[in-house]
Design a protein around this motif. Structure first.
Motif, PDB file in Angstrom:
ATOM      1  N   ASP A 200      38.736  44.806  46.448  1.00 58.87           N
ATOM      2  CA  ASP A 200      39.415  44.136  45.328  1.00 58.87           C
ATOM      3  C   ASP A 200      40.847  44.629  45.149  1.00 58.87           C
ATOM      4  N   GLN A 201      41.341  45.380  46.126  1.00 55.80           N
ATOM      5  CA  GLN A 201      42.696  45.916  46.054  1.00 55.80           C
ATOM      6  C   GLN A 201      43.537  45.273  47.169  1.00 55.80           C
ATOM      7  N   CYS A 202      43.929  46.048  48.187  1.00 58.95           N
ATOM      8  CA  CYS A 202      44.666  45.454  49.303  1.00 58.95           C
ATOM      9  C   CYS A 202      43.762  44.942  50.408  1.00 58.95           C
TER      10      CYS A 202
ATOM     11  N   GLY B 178      44.624  41.227  50.318  1.00 60.75           N
ATOM     12  CA  GLY B 178      45.216  41.380  48.992  1.00 60.75           C
ATOM     13  C   GLY B 178      46.651  41.818  48.981  1.00 60.75           C
ATOM     14  N   CYS B 179      47.145  42.357  50.090  1.00 62.83           N
ATOM     15  CA  CYS B 179      48.541  42.797  50.201  1.00 62.83           C
ATOM     16  C   CYS B 179      49.113  42.357  51.539  1.00 62.83           C
TER      17      CYS B 179
ATOM     18  N   LEU C 103      51.810  42.053  46.530  1.00 67.60           N
ATOM     19  CA  LEU C 103      50.469  41.633  46.135  1.00 67.60           C
ATOM     20  C   LEU C 103      50.329  40.129  46.351  1.00 67.60           C
ATOM     21  N   SER C 104      49.319  39.741  47.109  1.00 65.19           N
ATOM     22  CA  SER C 104      49.125  38.323  47.401  1.00 65.19           C
ATOM     23  C   SER C 104      48.846  37.519  46.133  1.00 65.19           C
ATOM     24  N   GLY C 105      48.219  38.138  45.144  1.00 62.28           N
ATOM     25  CA  GLY C 105      47.864  37.439  43.910  1.00 62.28           C
ATOM     26  C   GLY C 105      48.915  37.483  42.826  1.00 62.28           C
TER      27      GLY C 105
ATOM     28  N   LYS D  94      47.208  39.565  39.951  1.00 66.32           N
ATOM     29  CA  LYS D  94      46.645  40.718  40.658  1.00 66.32           C
ATOM     30  C   LYS D  94      47.207  42.021  40.087  1.00 66.32           C
TER      31      LYS D  94
ATOM     32  N   TYR E 202      45.338  42.817  36.983  1.00 67.46           N
ATOM     33  CA  TYR E 202      44.010  43.334  37.332  1.00 67.46           C
ATOM     34  C   TYR E 202      44.081  44.828  37.641  1.00 67.46           C
TER      35      TYR E 202
ATOM     36  N   VAL F 251      46.139  47.276  40.866  1.00 71.07           N
ATOM     37  CA  VAL F 251      46.045  47.674  42.272  1.00 71.07           C
ATOM     38  C   VAL F 251      46.651  49.069  42.401  1.00 71.07           C
TER      39      VAL F 251
END
Length: 217
Positions: free
Chosen positions: A39-41, A45-46, A76-78, A82, A85, A87
């Motif tokens: 749920d991080q990179c 996610g990155c 961060l892709s989100g 994100k 959230y 990271v």
């Protein structure tokens, strides 16, 4: 005669070894500086959004850079969702927190070039600088405010959650600017490649546009 010759050869070899540079393992090597949990990179996610600039090229002779950039940006892709959230940035190697700044506005989506001391200006990023055993330093920039976990002069082994990725200072979106500094030289590049430094400082550099490995030295 043979014993005397052997002693001379042994002495010559010892003097030669003393004259050689320090072994490479004395240099600090780095892991990827963000959590790779799912749920991080992890799971995309990155992404690398910019490498260090070598006069119009990145370390691999590609174009993933912008003029004058001195480090590597991991975005961060989100985006801001994100970032909200959370990271976690991780220290890339063991060392001591030499300096840090916290509390600046962290939702920048542009670079305020008219006033470097205003929100989203060049000098208003939240950051942490860590000094390592070989004298090198790593810089962690654009952090999310009030997420830094450790005070200055704290000594840490590798891979602690030290802060969260943010968008403070001269930043166009949530990302970590990671920079490597060498005493007597200045800003260097942990990536090794044909158009940059010949030596990597990652424990596992990984593929171009991919993310480095997470093994500590």
């Amino acid at each position: 005669m043979i014993r005397a010759l052997t002693r001379k050869l042994t002495l010559a070899l010892a003097l030669t070894l003393l004259a050689l540079p320090a072994a490479s393992q004395a240099q600090t090597m780095f892991r990827f500086p963000i959590s790779m949990l799912g749920d991080q990179c992890g799971n995309g996610g990155c992404v690398v959004s910019a490498y260090k600039d070598y006069g119009g090229r990145d370390y691999a002779c590609g174009g993933v850079r912008y003029s004058g950039h001195t480090g590597t940006d991991y975005a961060l892709s989100g985006g801001f969702g994100k970032m909200d959230y959370g990271v976690w940035v991780m220290n890339a190697a063991s060392g001591v927190i030499e300096s840090s700044v916290d509390g600046y506005y962290d939702r920048c989506n542009y670079w305020n070039q008219s006033n470097p001391y205003a929100a989203c200006g060049l000098y208003t990023a939240n950051y942490m600088i860590m000094r390592h055993g070989d004298g090198s330093k790593t810089l962690y920039w654009h952090l999310k405010k009030f997420t830094q976990q450790f005070a200055r002069n704290t000594s840490l082994s590798c891979a602690y959650w030290v802060a969260q990725v943010g968008s403070s200072g001269a930043s166009t979106g949530p990302h970590l600017h990671f920079e490597y500094w060498v005493p007597g030289y200045g800003t260097d590049d942990p990536y090794g490649g044909a158009c940059g430094t010949p030596f990597t400082r990652w424990t596992s550099q990984g593929a171009y546009r991919g993310l480095p490995g997470i093994a500590c030295q």
